[in-house]
Design a protein around this motif. Structure first.
Motif, PDB file in Angstrom:
ATOM      1  N   LEU A 123     -71.772 -80.464 -51.031  1.00  0.00           N
ATOM      2  CA  LEU A 123     -72.387 -79.695 -49.944  1.00  0.00           C
ATOM      3  C   LEU A 123     -73.717 -80.308 -49.520  1.00  0.00           C
ATOM      4  N   GLU A 124     -74.386 -80.971 -50.451  1.00  0.00           N
ATOM      5  CA  GLU A 124     -75.695 -81.562 -50.157  1.00  0.00           C
ATOM      6  C   GLU A 124     -75.604 -82.691 -49.124  1.00  0.00           C
ATOM      7  N   SER A 125     -74.429 -83.224 -48.887  1.00  0.00           N
ATOM      8  CA  SER A 125     -74.264 -84.307 -47.906  1.00  0.00           C
ATOM      9  C   SER A 125     -73.829 -83.794 -46.543  1.00  0.00           C
ATOM     10  N   THR A 126     -73.827 -82.460 -46.366  1.00  0.00           N
ATOM     11  CA  THR A 126     -73.394 -81.865 -45.103  1.00  0.00           C
ATOM     12  C   THR A 126     -74.564 -81.153 -44.425  1.00  0.00           C
ATOM     13  N   ILE A 127     -74.279 -80.542 -43.272  1.00  0.00           N
ATOM     14  CA  ILE A 127     -75.272 -79.706 -42.596  1.00  0.00           C
ATOM     15  C   ILE A 127     -74.800 -78.260 -42.552  1.00  0.00           C
ATOM     16  N   THR A 128     -73.835 -77.908 -43.403  1.00  0.00           N
ATOM     17  CA  THR A 128     -73.242 -76.576 -43.350  1.00  0.00           C
ATOM     18  C   THR A 128     -73.679 -75.707 -44.521  1.00  0.00           C
ATOM     19  N   ASP A 129     -73.783 -74.416 -44.261  1.00  0.00           N
ATOM     20  CA  ASP A 129     -73.998 -73.430 -45.313  1.00  0.00           C
ATOM     21  C   ASP A 129     -72.645 -72.915 -45.788  1.00  0.00           C
ATOM     22  N   VAL A 130     -72.654 -72.208 -46.895  1.00  0.00           N
ATOM     23  CA  VAL A 130     -71.471 -71.502 -47.378  1.00  0.00           C
ATOM     24  C   VAL A 130     -71.868 -70.048 -47.635  1.00  0.00           C
ATOM     25  N   PHE A 131     -71.165 -69.134 -46.988  1.00  0.00           N
ATOM     26  CA  PHE A 131     -71.411 -67.711 -47.200  1.00  0.00           C
ATOM     27  C   PHE A 131     -70.414 -67.174 -48.223  1.00  0.00           C
ATOM     28  N   ILE A 132     -70.918 -66.433 -49.196  1.00  0.00           N
ATOM     29  CA  ILE A 132     -70.083 -65.851 -50.248  1.00  0.00           C
ATOM     30  C   ILE A 132     -70.065 -64.340 -50.081  1.00  0.00           C
ATOM     31  N   LYS A 133     -68.861 -63.790 -50.004  1.00  0.00           N
ATOM     32  CA  LYS A 133     -68.677 -62.346 -49.860  1.00  0.00           C
ATOM     33  C   LYS A 133     -67.895 -61.834 -51.061  1.00  0.00           C
ATOM     34  N   ILE A 134     -68.398 -60.758 -51.669  1.00  0.00           N
ATOM     35  CA  ILE A 134     -67.749 -60.167 -52.836  1.00  0.00           C
ATOM     36  C   ILE A 134     -67.359 -58.729 -52.496  1.00  0.00           C
ATOM     37  N   ALA A 135     -66.062 -58.441 -52.548  1.00  0.00           N
ATOM     38  CA  ALA A 135     -65.550 -57.098 -52.261  1.00  0.00           C
ATOM     39  C   ALA A 135     -65.066 -56.471 -53.566  1.00  0.00           C
ATOM     40  N   VAL A 178     -69.670 -54.017 -50.997  1.00  0.00           N
ATOM     41  CA  VAL A 178     -69.600 -55.430 -50.617  1.00  0.00           C
ATOM     42  C   VAL A 178     -70.954 -56.074 -50.861  1.00  0.00           C
ATOM     43  N   MET A 179     -70.943 -57.265 -51.448  1.00  0.00           N
ATOM     44  CA  MET A 179     -72.169 -58.019 -51.674  1.00  0.00           C
ATOM     45  C   MET A 179     -72.011 -59.399 -51.049  1.00  0.00           C
ATOM     46  N   THR A 180     -73.101 -59.965 -50.588  1.00  0.00           N
ATOM     47  CA  THR A 180     -73.059 -61.297 -49.984  1.00  0.00           C
ATOM     48  C   THR A 180     -74.211 -62.152 -50.498  1.00  0.00           C
ATOM     49  N   THR A 181     -74.009 -63.457 -50.461  1.00  0.00           N
ATOM     50  CA  THR A 181     -75.063 -64.411 -50.782  1.00  0.00           C
ATOM     51  C   THR A 181     -74.729 -65.716 -50.082  1.00  0.00           C
ATOM     52  N   THR A 182     -75.592 -66.724 -50.207  1.00  0.00           N
ATOM     53  CA  THR A 182     -75.429 -67.965 -49.461  1.00  0.00           C
ATOM     54  C   THR A 182     -75.764 -69.178 -50.316  1.00  0.00           C
ATOM     55  N   GLN A 223     -70.878 -75.133 -38.488  1.00  0.00           N
ATOM     56  CA  GLN A 223     -69.999 -74.019 -38.810  1.00  0.00           C
ATOM     57  C   GLN A 223     -69.910 -73.878 -40.319  1.00  0.00           C
ATOM     58  N   PRO A 224     -70.282 -72.726 -40.867  1.00  0.00           N
ATOM     59  CA  PRO A 224     -70.351 -72.613 -42.324  1.00  0.00           C
ATOM     60  C   PRO A 224     -68.992 -72.470 -42.977  1.00  0.00           C
ATOM     61  N   GLY A 225     -68.954 -72.820 -44.257  1.00  0.00           N
ATOM     62  CA  GLY A 225     -67.805 -72.493 -45.061  1.00  0.00           C
ATOM     63  C   GLY A 225     -67.930 -71.053 -45.547  1.00  0.00           C
ATOM     64  N   ALA A 226     -66.879 -70.547 -46.172  1.00  0.00           N
ATOM     65  CA  ALA A 226     -66.913 -69.157 -46.627  1.00  0.00           C
ATOM     66  C   ALA A 226     -66.081 -68.995 -47.896  1.00  0.00           C
ATOM     67  N   VAL A 227     -66.599 -68.208 -48.817  1.00  0.00           N
ATOM     68  CA  VAL A 227     -65.870 -67.841 -50.027  1.00  0.00           C
ATOM     69  C   VAL A 227     -65.778 -66.318 -50.069  1.00  0.00           C
ATOM     70  N   GLU A 228     -64.582 -65.815 -50.277  1.00  0.00           N
ATOM     71  CA  GLU A 228     -64.402 -64.368 -50.433  1.00  0.00           C
ATOM     72  C   GLU A 228     -63.802 -64.094 -51.805  1.00  0.00           C
ATOM     73  N   ILE A 229     -64.490 -63.258 -52.582  1.00  0.00           N
ATOM     74  CA  ILE A 229     -64.027 -62.874 -53.916  1.00  0.00           C
ATOM     75  C   ILE A 229     -63.657 -61.396 -53.862  1.00  0.00           C
ATOM     76  N   ARG A 230     -62.383 -61.110 -54.121  1.00  0.00           N
ATOM     77  CA  ARG A 230     -61.897 -59.723 -54.013  1.00  0.00           C
ATOM     78  C   ARG A 230     -61.407 -59.239 -55.371  1.00  0.00           C
ATOM     79  N   HIS A 231     -61.954 -58.096 -55.814  1.00  0.00           N
ATOM     80  CA  HIS A 231     -61.582 -57.531 -57.117  1.00  0.00           C
ATOM     81  C   HIS A 231     -60.175 -56.967 -57.043  1.00  0.00           C
ATOM     82  N   LEU A 232     -59.329 -57.364 -57.984  1.00  0.00           N
ATOM     83  CA  LEU A 232     -57.957 -56.862 -58.028  1.00  0.00           C
ATOM     84  C   LEU A 232     -57.823 -55.743 -59.050  1.00  0.00           C
ATOM     85  N   ALA A 233     -58.065 -56.059 -60.292  1.00  0.00           N
ATOM     86  CA  ALA A 233     -57.987 -55.065 -61.370  1.00  0.00           C
ATOM     87  C   ALA A 233     -58.572 -55.676 -62.632  1.00  0.00           C
TER      88      ALA A 233
END
Length: 340
Positions: free
Chosen positions: A108-120, A126-130, A32-42
């Protein structure tokens, strides 16, 4: 004439032992991957939310490391949910913007999980990367082409099935019950259709299954196959042995919700949702096909080499599937009711 399934026993034992020797696999459940969400405020201010999965009350070993030039504004907030720890903070990029900035994930290198990054962004784009264990960092860039998105989700699905030992054990159990190639094709097809249905339903938001009871139910499906494998070996009959595709379909619906847990937590942008669902499912099917092909290839190799195995080898896979299914059922039930 000797049944072709006779040679599955040593093949499955061989692969089963290989899986046990892989680090972290027996204790793992989902990739189960981790997730980062970056949201622009101002202006140059953004809200950064880092969702770190929890596996059986063990915190995720990775942490989010922001660019050194970014400045945290105010006090970061930490909140725990049933299956993750959510870290939220407001940052200032000091006028540098996001393009070209690098997020790092030490551990993260010691795990089996990915991390998905979402930028709003403020304009609605919206942009995404991994980030992956083999590359525990991600460079923030502009919008990605469709083929890069497809590749990311295809790999995530492939990664998810091959590192989900409970799903693989269920498929192993089915292989030990089927009596012919036609029945094998029917059973695998039935399992594929079933988990594709619930994967789509859960990902699109039409239904959901709470993770703790779902994990326990998936473990129960594995334990269920243990006695059926022994009945099939003794030449006995049951509904599952006569029509394994029924069990594959019924339990496949549960496993589909399990697959969805690896996709729905990534914070998929709505514009990417159809592509993500399609390519993730194709990745799962490809991984499943690779796994089944490997088992059949091993069986063919042992048959060709005419290796004579001790009688006890034939019972090891059945007892292993049943015992590990029982262990997981008890473990996950205790976790579900708060015993651990």
């Amino acid at each position: 004439m000797v049944s072709w399934t006779k040679y599955l026993w040593p093949a499955i034992l061989f692969l089963w032992l290989a899986l046990l020797l892989l680090p972290n696999v027996v204790l793992s459940h989902e990739s189960q991957p981790g997730a980062v969400e970056i949201r622009h405020l101002a202006g140059d201010r953004y809200e950064v939310a880092w969702r770190a999965p929890i596996y059986y009350n063990k915190p995720h070993p990775a942490r989010l490391q922001l660019p050194k030039s970014w400045q945290t504004i105010g006090q970061p907030v930490q909140r725990r949910t049933r299956d993750a720890i959510l870290f939220t903070r407001i940052v200032s990029t000091q006028g540098e913007g996001l393009d070209g900035q690098i997020l790092r994930f030490p551990g993260l290198e010691s795990t089996i999980t990915d991390v998905f990054i979402k930028i709003a962004l403020a304009d609605g784009s919206v942009m995404t990367t991994t980030a992956r264990p083999t590359r525990p960092w991600a460079e923030l860039r502009g919008e990605r082409s469709w083929h890069i998105t497809a590749r990311e989700y295809l790999f995530l699905g492939f990664h998810h099935i091959l590192l989900g030992l409970d799903h693989l054990l269920f498929v192993l159990g089915l292989l030990l019950i089927v009596k012919s190639r036609v029945m094998l094709l029917q059973t695998i097809t039935s399992f594929t259709i079933a988990h594709s249905i619930t994967l789509a339903i859960a990902t699109l938001g039409y239904a959901r299954a709470p993770l703790p009871p779902l994990n326990a139910a998936i473990a129960l499906s594995i334990m269920f196959l243990g006695p059926e494998i022994m009945r099939a070996r003794r030449g006995e009959d049951s509904l599952t042995i006569a029509r394994p595709w029924l069990a594959a379909f019924g339990f496949g619906l549960l496993h589909g919700f399990g697959f969805a847990s690896g996709l729905s937590t990534t914070g998929i942008p709505k514009t990417e949702l159809p592509w993500a669902l399609l390519w993730f499912n194709l990745g799962v099917e490809f991984g499943q096909l690779v796994f089944v092909s490997l088992i059949l290839l091993l069986a063919w190799s042992f048959r060709t080499l005419k290796i004579v195995w001790p009688k006890w080898v034939e019972v090891v896979p059945a007892y292993s599937v049943g015992s590990l299914g029982a262990y997981w059922t008890i473990q996950r039930t205790m976790i579900m009711i708060g015993g651990f």
